[in-house]
Every structure is written in structure tokens, then in C-alpha cells.
Design a protein around this motif. Sequence first.
Motif, PDB file in Angstrom:
ATOM      1  N   THR A 191     -63.445  17.065 -13.998  1.00 41.32           N
ATOM      2  CA  THR A 191     -62.877  16.164 -13.085  1.00 41.32           C
ATOM      3  C   THR A 191     -61.441  15.852 -13.759  1.00 41.32           C
ATOM      4  O   THR A 191     -60.607  15.059 -13.296  1.00 41.32           O
TER       5      THR A 191
ATOM      6  N   ILE B 245     -65.860   3.914 -18.912  1.00 41.26           N
ATOM      7  CA  ILE B 245     -65.180   2.599 -19.618  1.00 41.26           C
ATOM      8  C   ILE B 245     -64.998   1.628 -18.591  1.00 41.26           C
ATOM      9  O   ILE B 245     -64.972   0.663 -19.002  1.00 41.26           O
ATOM     10  N   ASP B 246     -65.077   1.962 -17.324  1.00 41.72           N
ATOM     11  CA  ASP B 246     -64.925   0.770 -16.253  1.00 41.72           C
ATOM     12  C   ASP B 246     -66.009   0.210 -16.206  1.00 41.72           C
ATOM     13  O   ASP B 246     -66.124  -1.079 -15.481  1.00 41.72           O
TER      14      ASP B 246
ATOM     15  N   SER C 250     -62.766   7.705 -20.310  1.00 43.56           N
ATOM     16  CA  SER C 250     -62.625   9.039 -19.288  1.00 43.56           C
ATOM     17  C   SER C 250     -61.096   9.480 -19.483  1.00 43.56           C
ATOM     18  O   SER C 250     -60.980  10.670 -19.199  1.00 43.56           O
TER      19      SER C 250
ATOM     20  N   PHE D  29     -49.798   3.712 -14.880  1.00 46.52           N
ATOM     21  CA  PHE D  29     -49.913   3.952 -16.283  1.00 46.52           C
ATOM     22  C   PHE D  29     -48.553   4.136 -17.067  1.00 46.52           C
ATOM     23  O   PHE D  29     -47.883   4.879 -16.407  1.00 46.52           O
TER      24      PHE D  29
HETATM   25  N1  V1S Z   1     -52.567   7.914 -13.052  1.00 45.54           N
HETATM   26  C1  V1S Z   1     -53.824   8.319 -13.670  1.00 45.54           C
HETATM   27  C2  V1S Z   1     -54.809   8.519 -14.243  1.00 45.54           C
HETATM   28  N2  V1S Z   1     -55.722   9.302 -13.946  1.00 45.54           N
HETATM   29  C3  V1S Z   1     -56.704   9.448 -14.904  1.00 45.54           C
HETATM   30  C4  V1S Z   1     -57.862  10.092 -14.706  1.00 45.54           C
HETATM   31  C5  V1S Z   1     -58.540  10.874 -13.592  1.00 45.54           C
HETATM   32  C6  V1S Z   1     -59.585  11.543 -13.828  1.00 45.54           C
HETATM   33  C7  V1S Z   1     -60.529  11.708 -14.590  1.00 45.54           C
HETATM   34  F1  V1S Z   1     -61.345  12.369 -14.976  1.00 45.54           F
HETATM   35  C8  V1S Z   1     -59.840  11.150 -16.148  1.00 45.54           C
HETATM   36  C9  V1S Z   1     -58.688  10.341 -15.962  1.00 45.54           C
HETATM   37  N3  V1S Z   1     -56.255   8.720 -15.949  1.00 45.54           N
HETATM   38  C10 V1S Z   1     -55.119   8.165 -15.495  1.00 45.54           C
HETATM   39  C11 V1S Z   1     -53.998   7.411 -16.152  1.00 45.54           C
HETATM   40  C12 V1S Z   1     -53.605   8.141 -17.437  1.00 45.54           C
HETATM   41  C13 V1S Z   1     -52.235   8.816 -17.133  1.00 45.54           C
HETATM   42  C14 V1S Z   1     -51.852   9.510 -18.483  1.00 45.54           C
HETATM   43  C15 V1S Z   1     -50.838  10.297 -18.272  1.00 45.54           C
HETATM   44  C16 V1S Z   1     -50.383  11.294 -19.422  1.00 45.54           C
HETATM   45  C17 V1S Z   1     -49.022  12.056 -19.445  1.00 45.54           C
HETATM   46  O1  V1S Z   1     -48.830  12.632 -18.408  1.00 45.54           O
HETATM   47  O2  V1S Z   1     -47.889  11.164 -19.454  1.00 45.54           O
HETATM   48  C18 V1S Z   1     -48.695  12.636 -20.968  1.00 45.54           C
HETATM   49  C19 V1S Z   1     -49.741  13.882 -21.076  1.00 45.54           C
HETATM   50  N4  V1S Z   1     -54.982   6.128 -16.774  1.00 45.54           N
HETATM   51  C20 V1S Z   1     -55.087   4.887 -16.260  1.00 45.54           C
HETATM   52  O3  V1S Z   1     -54.407   4.583 -15.253  1.00 45.54           O
HETATM   53  C21 V1S Z   1     -56.073   4.031 -16.623  1.00 45.54           C
HETATM   54  C22 V1S Z   1     -57.323   3.553 -16.176  1.00 45.54           C
HETATM   55  C23 V1S Z   1     -56.350   2.532 -16.494  1.00 45.54           C
HETATM   56  C24 V1S Z   1     -57.554   3.837 -14.742  1.00 45.54           C
HETATM   57  C25 V1S Z   1     -58.276   5.237 -14.649  1.00 45.54           C
HETATM   58  N5  V1S Z   1     -59.554   5.238 -15.399  1.00 45.54           N
HETATM   59  C26 V1S Z   1     -60.284   6.624 -15.190  1.00 45.54           C
HETATM   60  C27 V1S Z   1     -59.324   4.943 -16.848  1.00 45.54           C
HETATM   61  C28 V1S Z   1     -58.541   3.660 -16.906  1.00 45.54           C
END
Ligand code: V1S
Length: 395
Positions: free
Chosen positions: A28, A89-90, A105, A214
Motif C-alpha cells: 500500500t 504508528i498512529d 508506515s 507533509f
Molecule cells: N501525503 C502523504 C502521505 N501518504 C503516506 C502514506 C500512505 C500510505 C502508506 F502505506 C504509507 C504512507 N505518507 C504520507 C506523508 C509523507 C509524504 C512523503 C513525501 C516524500 C517526498 O515525495 O517528498 C520525497 C520522496 N506522511 C504524513 O503525512 C505523515 C503521517 C503524518 C500521516 C500518514 N500516516 C500514514 C503517517 C503519519
Amino acid sequence: EYNIVRPKGYTVSYHASPEMEKHHFGQTHPMKPWRLTLTKSLVTSYGMPFAMDNYNTRPATYEELKSFHASDYLDYLATAPPEDQPRDIDNPEKAGEVKFNLGGSDCPLFHGLYDYCSMSAGTSVDAARKICNGQSDIAIAWGGGLHHAKRSEASGFCYINDIVLGILQLLRCYPRVLYIDIDVHHGDGVEEAFFSTDRVMTVSFHKYHPDTFFPGTGGLDDNGPKSEHNPGAHHAINVPLNDGITDEQYSWLFESIIGKINEHFRPSAIALQCGADSLAGDRLGRFNLQVQGHGACVEYCKKLGIPMIIFGGGGYTPRNVARAWAHETSIAIGCQNKIPEEIPQHTPWREHFIHDTLFPTLEQILGEPRANRNTPKRLQEIVQHVHEQLRFVGH
Ligand code: V1S
Ligand code: CA
Ligand code: ZN
């Protein structure tokens, strides 16, 4: 067959590691290393490798990684056992212990993680070396661009900051490096790494919302620690944007801002992160950029005539990533007007492209375009603010 020839007196190198592309973050997870295979397939079917120096890169060594990262972090990265189920982790009850933000995740511990990271870093360090020793004018590392990683912490799908490693290499031979980041996310890890030096200026264009997008950093007024004794003050530039920005607006912003920075800072090398999640139709992105507008940034930088590394980064709809990065490879070579718009018939996985053109229209990509929340007035204010910041920089 498209008569793609080497540009005279100009060398482009392409650094890739086919092993890297075989790794999986999990079913996912949005990050799909396979998008690099799809990119290479398109680049190859257009005949572009004939016009470049092509390198299969080696993994970066532990010593190389240590030029930015802490040893306890690297040791844990190298030895932590892979988890078969990503932890939630949530939900703190199920979370268990999380060290260095590894194993949630966003940054799962998957099989072969250390190899994946050291190969990504290897492509960027090798690209930087080719620029340093004058063997390349433009060096391409689509497997790099992982801009969120910190000295002792993984973040946002990034574990090793290959960009910081590449820039540190460039600083051995060039007095000033300009870092430009067109990924839809804020390039926080690179910005932070060079907060206290005036030899690197960082500029990130990104969707900004402190609570809902993010990583939530990179506001217009965030220009680096403002202490009088910090030479790096005013050397971090942020361009915070809203949903739906178009090619026309983005190109205008990019050229106004990068043009002025080039005059004031006079970089001797450029490091350009080309995250493709700023394209319309990206699974995580929010903008309305097309392959043409994204590529126009690469073209503008190339015209400055300064040695340049081009990194990958985000990009979560693989067919769009491959289109953009293949088009940008053609811009680096200078053959963009020689290759046909139609995806070649013999391209492996051609069926993945759905629309058989390099330049699908917004309607083809999205059906209904996303509402544009960027007013001309706000964009003017941003350019004005950046110009004011630059009064403190160089000359
Ligand atoms: N936006 C977004 C997003 N989606 C996910 C995600 C979705 C499904 C999964 F199986 C695992 C992860 N994580 C995020 C973001 C991180 C975005 C990273 C971008 C990287 C880059 O393009 O700039 C460079 C390669 N993470 C979050 O929003 C953090 C959370 C706060 C919310 C989502 N949960 C899953 C973790 C904590
Ligand atoms: Ca960015
Ligand atoms: Zn991103």
C-alpha cells in the motif's frame, strides 16, 4: 532510429542502479522504485542512451554515508530486522519501539533496505564526482533526490540524504552551490543540513499548509536561523504554494525567482531536485503542472550554463513520473525537439502509459482540473519577499 546524437563538446551522464529498482516498500506504500525502470524504458526506447555516458553505479560506502549521517543511525539502518507487517504508528498500543523514525508506515523496514539506500546514495555521489572532475556538464541521478532524511532520522520515505552527500562532494571543488527543489513537498532535510553556511543557498517550491500537508515546514518567512553571526542567514528561500498551480504561473515564479538568485548568489554549480509529485494527477500531489511546465524548470536551469546534477525525488503515479523524467533527460541532452510526442511502439510496458503521448492534456490526466487556489496577488507578494531577502545576499 530517431537520430539522437551526442551534443558536441557537451557531456550528459546517466547514473542508475538497476538493483535498486527491485526493492519494495510494501503493497500500500506510495513509493514504487519500479518507476525508475519505467523511466529507463522510455529513455531507452527513444534512443537517448546513445547521446549520454551511462553508468551502472555502485552502492555508496559506509564512509561516504558518514560524511553526513551519524554512525549509530547508520548501524541501526544496516542491522534492524525487516518487518513483514508495517507497524501502525498512529496507534501507540500497537506501535512498539520506534528508533530514528524507522519502521513506521512512512519509513518501513523492508527487505534489502540498506542496499536500497546505499545504491540511491551511490548514484548521487557518483553524479557529483563526474561534475567535480569536469567529465559531465549535466549528471542525472533519478534514483536520488531523497530530501527529507536528517543526520540521525528517517522521514517521509527518505532514509539517506543523497542530495546532501552530493552537495558536500560539489563543495570540495566549487565555492557556491545552488540547491533548487521542485518536488511538491518542502525540501526540509537539505535546507536544515546547510542552515549555517553561505556556500549553499537552498530554494524549495512546495505546497504549504502547516497542519494538513507533509512536512508542514517551509513558510515564506522561514529563511534560516536569523542570528547575526550565522553566515547562513537568508540563504534558505521558501516558495509556499496552494493547490492547483498551473504551468504558466509556476514558470513565471520559477524564472523570476531563480533568475534573481542567480544574479545575487552567482552559483558555481546547481543541484536540481525534480520530484515528479508536483505534476497533475499525482497520487499525493496537489498541483496542476504538466510535463511541459515541469520540464521548463530544467530547461531554464540548463540555459544558465552552470554545471548541474539533476536528482529524482517524489512521484507517485509511475506513468507520469516516467514521462516527465524521460522528457527532462531529453532536455539535458538537447534532443527534445527531435523525439516524437508519441510513445514509441516498442517501449516495454507501453500499456502502462494509457495515453500514448509524452504530453497528455490536463483533461486526459484529470478529467476535471483541480481548482487553482493561487491568486496573482499572492504570487506577486512571494516574488517581492524573495527579492527583499536577496538584498542580504552576495553581489
Ligand atoms: N501525503 C502523504 C502521505 N501518504 C503516506 C502514506 C500512505 C500510505 C502508506 F502505506 C504509507 C504512507 N505518507 C504520507 C506523508 C509523507 C509524504 C512523503 C513525501 C516524500 C517526498 O515525495 O517528498 C520525497 C520522496 N506522511 C504524513 O503525512 C505523515 C503521517 C503524518 C500521516 C500518514 N500516516 C500514514 C503517517 C503519519
Ligand atoms: Ca519542493
Ligand atoms: Zn514529494
